[in-house]
Design a protein around this motif. Structure first.
Motif, PDB file in Angstrom:
ATOM      1  N   ARG A 162       0.842  -1.195   0.000  1.00 12.57           N
ATOM      2  CA  ARG A 162       0.000   0.000   0.000  1.00 12.57           C
ATOM      3  C   ARG A 162       0.879   1.247   0.000  1.00 12.57           C
ATOM      4  NH1 ARG A 162      -3.939  -1.512   5.044  1.00 12.57           N
ATOM      5  NH2 ARG A 162      -2.649   0.159   5.931  1.00 12.57           N
ATOM      6  N   GLN A 163       0.224   2.386  -0.143  1.00 15.90           N
ATOM      7  CA  GLN A 163       0.964   3.642  -0.142  1.00 15.90           C
ATOM      8  C   GLN A 163       1.659   3.869   1.192  1.00 15.90           C
ATOM      9  OE1 GLN A 163      -1.500   6.975  -1.232  1.00 15.90           O
ATOM     10  NE2 GLN A 163      -0.050   7.658  -2.786  1.00 15.90           N
ATOM     11  N   ASP A 164       1.057   3.319   2.265  1.00 15.30           N
ATOM     12  CA  ASP A 164       1.625   3.542   3.598  1.00 15.30           C
ATOM     13  C   ASP A 164       2.405   2.336   4.107  1.00 15.30           C
ATOM     14  OD1 ASP A 164      -0.567   1.881   3.964  1.00 15.30           O
ATOM     15  OD2 ASP A 164      -1.144   2.802   5.880  1.00 15.30           O
ATOM     16  N   THR A 165       2.819   1.431   3.200  1.00 16.07           N
ATOM     17  CA  THR A 165       3.629   0.293   3.632  1.00 16.07           C
ATOM     18  C   THR A 165       5.045   0.770   3.964  1.00 16.07           C
ATOM     19  OG1 THR A 165       2.353  -1.234   2.249  1.00 16.07           O
ATOM     20  CG2 THR A 165       4.495  -1.998   3.037  1.00 16.07           C
ATOM     21  N   ALA A 166       5.466   0.496   5.188  1.00 12.93           N
ATOM     22  CA  ALA A 166       6.797   0.922   5.632  1.00 12.93           C
ATOM     23  C   ALA A 166       7.873  -0.064   5.225  1.00 12.93           C
ATOM     24  CB  ALA A 166       6.801   1.092   7.153  1.00 12.93           C
TER      25      ALA A 166
END
Length: 381
Positions: A139-143
């Motif tokens: 996802r866009q917020d995958t760290a």
């Protein structure tokens, strides 16, 4: 006594002890001290860092010496994820349910105390995760994506390069736990496409308590230990110079021997597996039969207790294990086998044989001991 629990730990190699000895005796100094003894230690530490980096295809500045694989995994997962959250609000982590406890517990910590969402991507019955499934979870917020290069219980090897390529397209860093893979599989981080690598010395013939996290300098990393700013501020504390020298020596030796020892041991492993499957009707090989570590052979034996089989094997002069040494003492079936779809009752019959890189003779007598041990347990005597 034949020791076949090398995934748990290995003996320290004589060459490693020899390389370490000067930094335990004459050149025992603190690498941060500005005098002759300290500068000798600092030079040895810098040299060890360069040697490790060379094996990994990374820069010397990317190497952080740790106390082992557990600390390296904790620093990678927590350090990269917390830094990513601070920098861009990332609060999503991708992993699999078959990972070492140090990965799973680090992820649980991030979820519990930092509000991260954890995606545990399912594996198949052989313990393999599909690169496409990893990619679909990003996802866009995958760290971070974090997973084992090779599983510590069943030896299944993952498609790390394919996974990394798909993650790189999305700008997500990849960390691999290569603790079990080192000395058996290629470690060049560029070829694998990974951003961080964890290693442990005691799997390679270095002392327990030595390890490395290699993380590319462009990846922000929040330190877990604070103090004097050693290891470029990423891991404070007086460095174990002798341990770093020993680690570098063991890693270099294992890498130099890797191609020959992997091919030799894999052939002996395959012969052993075939004999056990032939001689023990209840035996089931666990893990991928092809994409597996050269030194790992793991089975379940229906109608037995894995612990009882281990005791019978030790009576016959063979030392092995029922799975990860880090889960020793647990009465629960292996989380790895459960995630692979193996029923709990069958999972509790698991026995793992992990072979030394020095193995040169067939394990026919061990296979016979396995058959006799299983019969003894199944017959109650």
């Amino acid at each position: 006594m034949l020791y076949l629990d090398n995934a748990a730990t290995t003996p320290v190699r004589p060459e490693v002890l020899e390389a370490m000895m000067p930094y335990l005796t004459r050149w025992f100094g603190n690498a941060s001290s500005h005098h002759t003894v300290g500068e000798a230690a600092a030079g040895a530490l810098a040299d060890a860092r360069t040697r490790v980096a060379r094996v990994l295809g990374m820069r010397a500045g990317d190497i952080i010496f740790t106390s082992g694989g557990t600390e390296a995994n904790n620093l990678a997962i927590k350090g990269i994820s917390i830094a990513a959250r601070a920098a861009r609000g990332a609060a999503h982590l991708v992993t699999t349910p078959i990972e070492h406890e140090s990965i799973l517990e680090s992820a649980a910590y991030l979820q519990r105390l930092h509000g991260f969402e954890i995606a545990h991507i399912d594996v198949d019955g052989l313990g393999r995760v599909a690169a496409s499934d990893i990619a679909a979870a990003l996802r866009q917020d995958t760290a971070l994506v974090t997973l084992g290069y090779a599983n510590n219980e069943v030896g299944t090897v993952q498609e790390v390069a394919a996974i990394s390529a798909l993650a790189r397209e999305r700008g997500v860093p990849v960390h691999i736990d290569a603790v079990q893979a080192a000395g058996w599989l290629p470690l060049d981080a560029g070829a694998l496409g990974v951003d961080a690598v964890s290693l442990a010395g005691h799997k390679l013939g270095a002392p327990k308590g030595t390890g490395v996290l290699a993380v590319r300098g462009r990846i922000p990393l929040e330190p877990l230990l604070h103090g004097g700013g050693q290891e470029r501020g990423k891991r404070s504390g007086t460095e174990d110079v002798a341990g770093a020298v020993g680690f570098a020596t063991a890693l270099e030796l294992a890498e130099a021997e890797r191609a020959e020892s992997s091919a030799r041991v894999a052939a002996l492993r395959d012969r052993f597996i075939a004999q056990v499957l032939h001689d023990v009707p209840s035996a089931l090989l666990t893990g991928d039969p092809v994409h597996r570590l050269p030194g790992t052979a793991s089975f379940t034996f229906a109608g037995t207790s894995g612990e009882a089989v281990l005791l019978e094997l030790e009576r016959r002069g063979v030392v092995s294990s029922s799975g990860s040494a880090c889960a020793a003492g647990s009465d629960e079936p292996s989380h790895v086998l459960l995630a692979m779809g193996i029923a709990p009752d069958l999972a509790q019959t698991a026995v793992r044989f992990t072979l030394p890189r020095t193995l040169r003779e067939p394990l026919d007598a061990v296979a016979q001991a396995v058959a006799a041990s299983v019969v003894a347990v199944q017959s109650g005597g």
